[in-house]
Design a protein around this motif. Structure first.
Motif, PDB file in Angstrom:
ATOM      1  N   LEU A 182       0.844  -1.189   0.000  1.00 42.44           N
ATOM      2  CA  LEU A 182       0.000   0.000   0.000  1.00 42.44           C
ATOM      3  C   LEU A 182       0.885   1.247   0.000  1.00 42.44           C
ATOM      4  O   LEU A 182       2.007   1.217   0.491  1.00 42.44           O
ATOM      5  N   SER A 183       0.368   2.340  -0.531  1.00 43.72           N
ATOM      6  CA  SER A 183       1.146   3.579  -0.578  1.00 43.72           C
ATOM      7  C   SER A 183       0.316   4.754  -0.076  1.00 43.72           C
ATOM      8  O   SER A 183      -0.537   5.260  -0.804  1.00 43.72           O
ATOM      9  N   PRO A 184       0.559   5.193   1.182  1.00 46.20           N
ATOM     10  CA  PRO A 184       1.491   4.574   2.129  1.00 46.20           C
ATOM     11  C   PRO A 184       0.820   3.447   2.893  1.00 46.20           C
ATOM     12  O   PRO A 184      -0.402   3.393   2.995  1.00 46.20           O
ATOM     13  N   GLY A 185       1.627   2.560   3.441  1.00 47.37           N
ATOM     14  CA  GLY A 185       1.099   1.550   4.339  1.00 47.37           C
ATOM     15  C   GLY A 185       0.747   2.178   5.675  1.00 47.37           C
ATOM     16  O   GLY A 185       1.155   3.310   5.968  1.00 47.37           O
ATOM     17  N   PRO A 186       0.020   1.464   6.522  1.00 49.30           N
ATOM     18  CA  PRO A 186      -0.414   2.044   7.793  1.00 49.30           C
ATOM     19  C   PRO A 186       0.544   1.827   8.965  1.00 49.30           C
ATOM     20  O   PRO A 186       0.376   2.449  10.015  1.00 49.30           O
ATOM     21  N   ALA A 187       1.554   0.969   8.792  1.00 50.72           N
ATOM     22  CA  ALA A 187       2.345   0.521   9.937  1.00 50.72           C
ATOM     23  C   ALA A 187       3.515   1.452  10.241  1.00 50.72           C
ATOM     24  O   ALA A 187       4.688   1.086  10.099  1.00 50.72           O
ATOM     25  N   PHE A 188       3.189   2.672  10.657  1.00 49.47           N
ATOM     26  CA  PHE A 188       4.191   3.602  11.162  1.00 49.47           C
ATOM     27  C   PHE A 188       4.039   3.637  12.676  1.00 49.47           C
ATOM     28  O   PHE A 188       2.962   3.930  13.195  1.00 49.47           O
ATOM     29  N   LEU A 189       5.128   3.326  13.370  1.00 47.84           N
ATOM     30  CA  LEU A 189       5.061   3.055  14.799  1.00 47.84           C
ATOM     31  C   LEU A 189       5.727   4.134  15.641  1.00 47.84           C
ATOM     32  O   LEU A 189       6.596   4.872  15.171  1.00 47.84           O
ATOM     33  N   GLY A 190       5.323   4.179  16.888  1.00 49.52           N
ATOM     34  CA  GLY A 190       5.915   5.093  17.861  1.00 49.52           C
ATOM     35  C   GLY A 190       5.146   4.997  19.167  1.00 49.52           C
ATOM     36  O   GLY A 190       4.364   4.062  19.379  1.00 49.52           O
ATOM     37  N   TRP A 191       5.360   5.978  20.046  1.00 51.52           N
ATOM     38  CA  TRP A 191       4.670   6.001  21.329  1.00 51.52           C
ATOM     39  C   TRP A 191       3.504   6.985  21.314  1.00 51.52           C
ATOM     40  O   TRP A 191       3.611   8.082  20.760  1.00 51.52           O
ATOM     41  N   ALA A 192       2.412   6.577  21.939  1.00 49.18           N
ATOM     42  CA  ALA A 192       1.246   7.445  22.124  1.00 49.18           C
ATOM     43  C   ALA A 192       0.962   7.568  23.616  1.00 49.18           C
ATOM     44  O   ALA A 192       1.312   6.690  24.410  1.00 49.18           O
ATOM     45  N   GLY A 193       0.322   8.664  23.981  1.00 45.90           N
ATOM     46  CA  GLY A 193      -0.034   8.870  25.375  1.00 45.90           C
ATOM     47  C   GLY A 193      -1.304   9.680  25.496  1.00 45.90           C
ATOM     48  O   GLY A 193      -1.820  10.230  24.510  1.00 45.90           O
ATOM     49  N   ARG A 194      -1.836   9.773  26.715  1.00 46.92           N
ATOM     50  CA  ARG A 194      -3.032  10.568  26.969  1.00 46.92           C
ATOM     51  C   ARG A 194      -2.685  12.052  26.904  1.00 46.92           C
ATOM     52  O   ARG A 194      -1.675  12.484  27.440  1.00 46.92           O
ATOM     53  N   ARG A 195      -3.533  12.821  26.234  1.00 43.35           N
ATOM     54  CA  ARG A 195      -3.265  14.237  26.024  1.00 43.35           C
ATOM     55  C   ARG A 195      -2.945  14.982  27.334  1.00 43.35           C
ATOM     56  O   ARG A 195      -1.956  15.740  27.381  1.00 43.35           O
ATOM     57  N   PRO A 196      -3.743  14.813  28.412  1.00 38.79           N
ATOM     58  CA  PRO A 196      -3.425  15.539  29.649  1.00 38.79           C
ATOM     59  C   PRO A 196      -2.041  15.205  30.196  1.00 38.79           C
ATOM     60  O   PRO A 196      -1.323  16.098  30.675  1.00 38.79           O
ATOM     61  N   TRP A 197      -1.653  13.918  30.120  1.00 37.37           N
ATOM     62  CA  TRP A 197      -0.327  13.530  30.600  1.00 37.37           C
ATOM     63  C   TRP A 197       0.767  14.141  29.726  1.00 37.37           C
ATOM     64  O   TRP A 197       1.785  14.640  30.240  1.00 37.37           O
ATOM     65  N   LEU A 198       0.576  14.121  28.411  1.00 35.76           N
ATOM     66  CA  LEU A 198       1.572  14.696  27.501  1.00 35.76           C
ATOM     67  C   LEU A 198       1.713  16.197  27.713  1.00 35.76           C
ATOM     68  O   LEU A 198       2.823  16.738  27.663  1.00 35.76           O
ATOM     69  N   ASP A 199       0.602  16.875  27.968  1.00 35.28           N
ATOM     70  CA  ASP A 199       0.665  18.319  28.225  1.00 35.28           C
ATOM     71  C   ASP A 199       1.538  18.627  29.442  1.00 35.28           C
ATOM     72  O   ASP A 199       2.296  19.598  29.449  1.00 35.28           O
ATOM     73  N   LYS A 200       1.421  17.793  30.466  1.00 36.92           N
ATOM     74  CA  LYS A 200       2.146  18.031  31.718  1.00 36.92           C
ATOM     75  C   LYS A 200       3.592  17.539  31.662  1.00 36.92           C
ATOM     76  O   LYS A 200       4.435  17.983  32.446  1.00 36.92           O
ATOM     77  N   ASN A 201       3.881  16.614  30.746  1.00 38.09           N
ATOM     78  CA  ASN A 201       5.182  15.935  30.757  1.00 38.09           C
ATOM     79  C   ASN A 201       5.912  16.025  29.420  1.00 38.09           C
ATOM     80  O   ASN A 201       6.655  15.115  29.051  1.00 38.09           O
ATOM     81  N   ALA A 202       5.739  17.150  28.735  1.00 37.20           N
ATOM     82  CA  ALA A 202       6.393  17.317  27.438  1.00 37.20           C
ATOM     83  C   ALA A 202       7.915  17.236  27.557  1.00 37.20           C
ATOM     84  O   ALA A 202       8.594  16.709  26.669  1.00 37.20           O
TER      85      ALA A 202
END
Length: 338
Positions: free
Chosen positions: A211-231
């Motif tokens: 597929l172009s592009p394929g869907p399998a791009f990986l990384g880390w995700a987190g909850r928005r409130p936690w990311l806001d506090k811990n950028a």
């Protein structure tokens, strides 16, 4: 996440549905505040992260990282929701679906292209030769994952509908068992779980990289409130990843060795996987020339919009959400500044 003066310590494994934990201790005798992250990790070839952990790059950045092992991205949703992990590792699409189901998740950075390593397998003596031959067949795969979306897109690309093949939802270890027992006709599965099946003679009839592009791009995700506090903590994680990536380019063998220690996979598996795996600098999504460039109108943006539509169409996503700020370019900018 907690903060404290850096001392060598060990954290007990956290209870996350049977997940296993591995901890990078903080730096001893260093008078600085050490930030802590509990980060989900799948048992895949993840050289930059493992090198950053084992070579103490995270420590040098004042970061204590606790890796918690899961077998898929969707398996981490409950752990994220319950606060058992701060970040979860997986594909950009599945976490967007979780976001559409009320988890308010954001992706920190696109770090890896795993599309070549997600493949549709059939037994070596199967009459199935192509995607068209899957009509009316059962395909094992993780529901709501990259391979679920990939199956739909590959069927469409071959003039079929999403209903022409049945996805039988199960985790990768169960897919291997079902495939070997011939309880399913095919498996859409990722490495390292796919590798021993291929070594035993299973045939690859398609990959997400078709597929172009394929869907399998990986990384880390987190909850928005936690990311806001811990950028700041996340930016240190991304900088540590970049240090690990640079070291991996200099010493590929180190990435293989540390991967074996974390995953328990055979060396032959790790070597084979490394050949088809691409890793990115953690700020690659800021680069207009990158395959993972993130902006409204980019290929990645369009693919994720399509992934969300897919989730809504088949009923695994509940709500239409705005994806424009789904990937946190501000955290990448912070990592770039150092």
């Amino acid at each position: 996440m907690t903060a404290g003066i850096g001392r060598r310590s060990v954290i007990k494994g956290i209870a996350a549905g049977g997940a296993a934990a591995l901890v990078a201790p903080s730096i001893g005798a260093r008078a600085q505040t050490t930030l802590r992250i509990n980060a989900g990790m799948q048992p895949i070839m993840n050289g930059p992260a493992h090198i950053a952990f084992r070579e103490k790059y995270f420590e040098k950045l004042g970061l204590e990282v606790n890796f918690v092992k899961f077998t898929s991205g969707p398996a981490q949703f409950a752990a994220l929701a319950g606060g058992q992990v701060d970040l979860a590792w997986g594909g950009v699409g599945p976490f967007l679906v979780a976001n559409a189901n009320g988890q308010d998740l954001q992706f920190t950075s696109v770090l890896m292209d795993y599309n070549k390593l997600e493949m549709v397998l059939v037994p070596k003596d199967s009459p199935i030769k192509s995607m068209k031959d899957l009509k009316g067949k059962k395909v094992a795969g993780v529901q709501g994952s990259d391979v679920h979306y990939g199956l739909w897109k590959l069927l469409l690309a071959h003039g079929m509908s999403k209903d022409d093949a049945q996805l039988v939802g199960m985790a990768p270890p169960q897919q291997v068992a079902a495939f070997n027992a011939r309880d399913v006709d095919a498996a859409f599965i990722w490495a390292p779980f796919a590798t021993p099946l291929v070594d035993a003679g299973a045939r690859v009839i398609a990959r997400n990289s078709d597929l172009s592009p394929g869907p399998a791009f990986l990384g880390w995700a987190g909850r928005r409130p936690w990311l806001d506090k811990n950028a700041d903590a996340v930016s240190r994680l991304l900088r540590g990843w970049n240090m690990g990536l640079d070291k991996m380019k200099q010493d590929p063998e180190m990435a293989i060795r540390y991967t074996l220690d974390f995953t328990g996979m055979a060396r032959e598996q790790a070597v084979a996987i490394a050949k088809d795996l691409d890793c990115f600098n953690s700020t690659a999504a800021l680069d207009p020339q990158s395959i993972v460039h993130w902006s409204k109108g980019s290929k990645l943006h369009a693919m994720l919009g399509d992934f969300l539509k897919f989730g809504l169409d088949i009923g695994i996503a509940k709500n239409l959400v705005n994806i424009d700020d789904y990937i946190r370019t501000d955290v990448m900018q912070l990592a770039r500044k150092g």
